[in-house]
Design a protein around this motif. Structure first.
Motif, short mmCIF file in Angstrom:
data_model
loop_
_atom_site.label_atom_id
_atom_site.label_comp_id
_atom_site.label_asym_id
_atom_site.label_seq_id
_atom_site.Cartn_x
_atom_site.Cartn_y
_atom_site.Cartn_z
N ALA A 17 6.45 33.48 -20.87
CA ALA A 17 6.58 32.63 -22.05
C ALA A 17 7.39 33.33 -23.14
CB ALA A 17 5.19 32.25 -22.59
N GLY A 18 7.13 34.61 -23.37
CA GLY A 18 7.85 35.32 -24.42
C GLY A 18 9.31 35.58 -24.06
N TRP A 19 9.55 36.05 -22.84
CA TRP A 19 10.92 36.42 -22.45
C TRP A 19 11.81 35.19 -22.32
CZ3 TRP A 19 12.85 36.47 -17.00
CH2 TRP A 19 14.16 36.94 -16.94
N LEU A 20 11.32 34.17 -21.62
CA LEU A 20 12.13 32.97 -21.45
C LEU A 20 12.31 32.22 -22.77
CD1 LEU A 20 10.60 31.69 -18.08
CD2 LEU A 20 12.78 32.86 -18.40
N GLY A 21 11.28 32.23 -23.63
CA GLY A 21 11.44 31.62 -24.95
C GLY A 21 12.48 32.33 -25.79
N ARG A 22 12.54 33.66 -25.69
CA ARG A 22 13.57 34.40 -26.42
C ARG A 22 14.96 34.05 -25.89
NH1 ARG A 22 11.84 38.95 -25.25
NH2 ARG A 22 10.36 39.11 -26.96
N ALA A 23 15.09 33.89 -24.57
CA ALA A 23 16.38 33.49 -24.00
C ALA A 23 16.78 32.08 -24.46
CB ALA A 23 16.32 33.55 -22.47
N ALA A 24 15.81 31.16 -24.55
CA ALA A 24 16.11 29.82 -25.05
C ALA A 24 16.56 29.85 -26.51
CB ALA A 24 14.89 28.92 -24.88
N ARG A 25 15.90 30.68 -27.33
CA ARG A 25 16.30 30.79 -28.74
C ARG A 25 17.72 31.33 -28.86
NH1 ARG A 25 14.06 35.72 -31.93
NH2 ARG A 25 15.76 36.58 -30.70
N HIS A 26 18.06 32.35 -28.05
CA HIS A 26 19.42 32.91 -28.09
C HIS A 26 20.45 31.87 -27.68
CE1 HIS A 26 22.60 35.90 -27.77
NE2 HIS A 26 22.87 35.44 -26.56
N ARG A 27 20.12 31.09 -26.67
CA ARG A 27 21.05 30.03 -26.23
C ARG A 27 21.26 29.00 -27.33
NH1 ARG A 27 24.83 28.60 -22.26
NH2 ARG A 27 24.77 26.36 -21.95
N LEU A 28 20.20 28.63 -28.01
CA LEU A 28 20.30 27.64 -29.08
C LEU A 28 21.08 28.18 -30.27
CD1 LEU A 28 19.50 24.80 -29.98
CD2 LEU A 28 17.36 25.75 -30.83
N GLU A 29 20.93 29.47 -30.56
CA GLU A 29 21.63 30.07 -31.70
C GLU A 29 23.13 30.22 -31.43
OE1 GLU A 29 18.04 32.86 -33.56
OE2 GLU A 29 19.53 33.70 -32.19
N THR A 30 23.49 30.58 -30.21
CA THR A 30 24.89 30.87 -29.91
C THR A 30 25.68 29.66 -29.46
OG1 THR A 30 24.24 31.51 -27.65
CG2 THR A 30 24.36 33.25 -29.32
N ARG A 31 25.02 28.65 -28.86
CA ARG A 31 25.75 27.49 -28.32
C ARG A 31 25.28 26.19 -28.93
NH1 ARG A 31 28.11 28.49 -23.41
NH2 ARG A 31 29.09 26.48 -23.81
N GLY A 32 24.73 26.25 -30.13
CA GLY A 32 24.18 25.05 -30.76
C GLY A 32 25.17 23.91 -30.91
N PRO A 33 26.37 24.12 -31.48
CA PRO A 33 27.31 23.00 -31.65
C PRO A 33 27.74 22.37 -30.33
CG PRO A 33 27.91 24.83 -33.08
CD PRO A 33 26.83 25.34 -32.18
N GLU A 34 27.99 23.22 -29.31
CA GLU A 34 28.37 22.66 -28.01
C GLU A 34 27.24 21.83 -27.41
OE1 GLU A 34 28.61 25.72 -28.94
OE2 GLU A 34 30.67 26.45 -28.66
N LEU A 35 26.00 22.33 -27.55
CA LEU A 35 24.86 21.58 -27.02
C LEU A 35 24.69 20.26 -27.75
CD1 LEU A 35 22.32 24.54 -26.69
CD2 LEU A 35 23.47 23.34 -24.83
N LEU A 36 24.89 20.27 -29.06
CA LEU A 36 24.76 19.04 -29.83
C LEU A 36 25.81 18.01 -29.39
CD1 LEU A 36 23.55 17.38 -32.13
CD2 LEU A 36 25.11 18.55 -33.69
N ASP A 37 27.02 18.47 -29.09
CA ASP A 37 28.06 17.56 -28.63
C ASP A 37 27.66 16.87 -27.33
OD1 ASP A 37 30.92 16.58 -28.92
OD2 ASP A 37 31.03 17.52 -26.96
N VAL A 38 27.07 17.66 -26.41
CA VAL A 38 26.62 17.06 -25.14
C VAL A 38 25.45 16.12 -25.38
CG1 VAL A 38 25.72 17.57 -22.85
CG2 VAL A 38 27.45 19.05 -23.85
#
Length: 662
Positions: free
Chosen positions: A531-552
């Motif tokens: 839960a902690g490790w995968l949640g940290r990876a999800a947070r990093h993904r959201l921080e670094t690729r947020g605009p691209e994810l929002l476009d999709v």
């Protein structure tokens, strides 16, 4: 449909014809021809990526099952009457499958009814066009192959039964196609209500539970069909509309033409009646649009839930947590997913008890957690464009991810634990407690980490359509991607439980009770780690690729909709070669995924567990039909074979991406 159809795919009324395009005199268009052409064009341009893999994998499995059904007509039955009863029962299973199929797939994803709400066509003409287009695709072909058992069976009875079997086969196919259309229309209307959520989830959970462990109860059904109830059941399956076709073939053998004509005429009249009912429902939906006032049912009990949510802290994390908890209770799709997970876990444990096998029952809670994680693999996709609310708040990514994890755990964890305790106490299985206490925390921790991470690694937004129909999400272009993600999360959750289960297995084999119970600590520790490790990876993904994810999230998953640039003949020839390689790779990937999943899960992992826990119940596991000393090695060999197949699929996908970049 823009970007999918070429100009030559659509008739050009009243204007100059495109070279090579269809000829048209300028009169009224035939909806059947137009809609069939539209569906063919969409299918031709969508055979790539997850959709192609999903279609091929499902098509291979469906064709193999249909061929097996058709070969049933070659069986040398003791008497023609017993053959009629058996085939009528098989046709009943296929008919029920067609009727319940829309609860799993959401119907035809290419021609949605919402596309035609503004088309100036009478509902009957539009219904005829949609019905004609329904016969295009893999599913009708599978049905035609399966129902050809009537032709095979009739050919063995003589010339006249063989002739009667041809229209009987076509009418049987028409019956199931119209029935599928009507059931989807009815479910689409009912699914907007609270009762509809429960009913559709119950049906899907029953199907999932039967696919998981239904084979354990086959002995019960065989005994039921072969015992003193057999004459009654044979009469019932003949009297049902699904058995009228085979009754007509048998009546032709006995030259009872009145009964044969009545059966065929009854099938035709029933198809007309079902079509009229479907047309009436379709016209009502076209008249009022897709909006519906059924959302009020989702708000019942909102005051009580709000009172329970007052304990949530007044903070940014509490705000997101309260919002997520309310969505899990009120959003039709999320509520339906939770109920599907609940019923899947319950039926997975209960169905084997029909055959006197209670070993699977304690695992109902673990199965619930597995399905809840798999169905929640598009967690961010359920919110679609609402992701911008998180991105515009500085530093909100970490809070959002962690609050979603806590909400998922608070919703799924207690339900899985209560179900586990209830079924284990109802059917005492003392041996199961170390296994359950070790694997359940690991599965829950992995699910809490994987649900936000997978939804951000491969965004699969669900359509934001009016009406609140939870079945709509399965018909979107991102539906295939969401199903692939669900399968991946399910496998990863199972893999996450292996360390804790391995400790319990070691303690069991060594007869060491402290080591066996140490698996509980391993399960808790690995669950927290996941839960902690995968949640940290999800947070990093959201921080670094947020605009691209929002476009999709806003535009949805689109493949192949951009116009291709002009190419020289040499470049076009090279591109055609690459497209051919891509299609062959996709077909091979679909076949390997099917073989890999069957090898890893049932023929490998489940057979390995069965050889240790209940070797007497062999069912359809190939390894259990071998001598005891060969069962474990063969089951492990199936696991290895499936792993190799899935690894080859991974390499094919990597090679395809590398080719696309070049």
């Amino acid at each position: 449909m823009a970007g999918v159809l070429k100009p030559s795919d659509v008739p050009n009324p009243g204007g100059p014809r495109h070279p090579g395009g269809p000829r048209h005199s300028g009169g009224p268009l035939n909806p059947a021809v137009v809609l069939t052409g539209m569906k063919l064009a969409v299918l031709r341009r969508s055979m790539s990526g997850p959709r192609a893999a999903s279609l091929i994998a499902g098509g291979v499995g469906g064709v193999l099952t249909a061929v097996g059904t058709a070969l049933l007509g070659l069986v040398d039955f003791p008497a023609p009457e017993s053959g009629v009863g058996t085939i009528a029962l098989v046709l009943l299973v296929w008919t029920v499958g067609w009727a319940l199929g829309p609860t799993l797939t959401g119907g035809d994803p290419t021609l949605r009814l919402s596309y035609f709400t503004l088309v100036p066509q009478r509902p009957r003409r539009l219904a005829l066009g949609l019905l004609a287009a329904s016969f295009v695709g893999i599913t009708p072909l599978v049905g035609l192959i399966a129902f050809s058992v009537l032709i095979v069976f009739g050919a063995g009875l003589g010339l006249l039964p063989a002739l009667v079997s041809v229209p009987a086969t076509l009418l049987q196919l028409l019956l199931v196609v119209v029935l599928a259309k009507l059931s989807l229309q009815c479910l689409g209307s009912v699914a907007r209500t609270r009762l509809g959520w429960e009913l559709s989830a119950l049906l899907v959970g029953l199907v999932c539970g039967f696919l998981n462990t239904g084979w354990f109860g086959l002995a019960f059904f065989f005994e039921l069909l072969g015992g003193h109830w057999a004459p009654v059941i044979g009469t019932v399956v003949r009297a049902l509309p699904s058995g009228w076709s085979v009754v007509a073939v048998d009546a032709a053998r006995r030259s009872d033409w009145a009964l044969a004509g009545a059966c065929l005429g009854g099938l035709l009249a029933l198809c007309a009646l079902l079509f009229a009912a479907w047309t009436a429902l379709l016209s009502r939906q076209l008249a009022r649009g897709t909006a519906d006032g059924g959302r009020t049912a989702a708000r019942r009990g909102a005051a009580r839930r709000s009172a329970r949510l007052r304990a949530v802290t007044d903070s940014p994390a509490g705000a997101v947590l309260g919002k997520e908890l309310r969505l899990w209770a009120r959003d039709p799709r999320r509520a339906r997913f939770l109920r599907i997970a609940l019923w899947s876990g319950l039926f997975t444990g209960l169905l084997p008890m029909l055959g006197g096998f209670s070993t699977v029952l304690p695992w109902s809670g673990v199965v619930l957690a597995l399905y809840a994680g798999a169905l929640g693999s598009s967690l961010y996709g359920l919110d679609a464009g609402a992701l911008w609310l998180t991105l515009v708040a500085p530093g909100a990514e970490r809070i959002d991810v962690r609050a979603r994890q806590w909400a998922w755990l608070l919703v799924v964890g207690p339900a899985a634990l209560l179900l586990t305790v209830a079924v284990t106490l109802a059917v005492p299985n003392g041996w199961a407690w170390p296994w359950l206490l070790a694997t359940l925390p690991a599965v829950l921790g992995a699910g809490a980490g994987l649900t936000p991470l997978t939804s951000l690694l491969g965004p699969a937004p669900f359509p934001d359509l009016p009406g609140g129909n939870p079945l709509d999400g399965f018909s979107d272009e991102s539906g295939d991607q969401a199903r692939m993600q669900s399968l991946a999360v399910l496998l990863l959750q199972l893999a996450a439980a292996l360390p804790a289960a391995g400790v319990v297995l070691a303690g069991t084999l060594l007869h060491n009770a402290p080591l066996r119970w140490a698996g509980t600590a391993v399960g808790l520790g690995t669950g927290l780690l996941y839960a902690g490790w995968l949640g940290r990876a999800a947070r990093h993904r959201l921080e670094t690729r947020g605009p691209e994810l929002l476009d999709v999230m806003r535009k949805g998953v689109r493949r192949g909709t951009e116009p291709a640039p002009a190419r020289s003949p040499e470049e076009q020839e090279q591109q055609d070669l690459l497209d051919g390689l891509s299609r062959r790779r996709t077909a091979l990937a679909g076949l390997l995924v099917t073989v890999g999943m069957l090898s890893v899960a049932p023929q490998g992992g489940v057979a390995l567990a069965m050889s240790l826990l209940a070797p007497a119940n062999r069912s359809w596991f190939l390894a259990l039909y071998l001598p005891p000393e060969w069962q474990v090695p063969v089951a492990a060999g199936f696991v290895l074979l499936g792993t190799v197949c899935l690894f080859v699929v991974y390499r094919l996908i990597r090679a395809k991406h590398a080719t696309a970049r070049e």
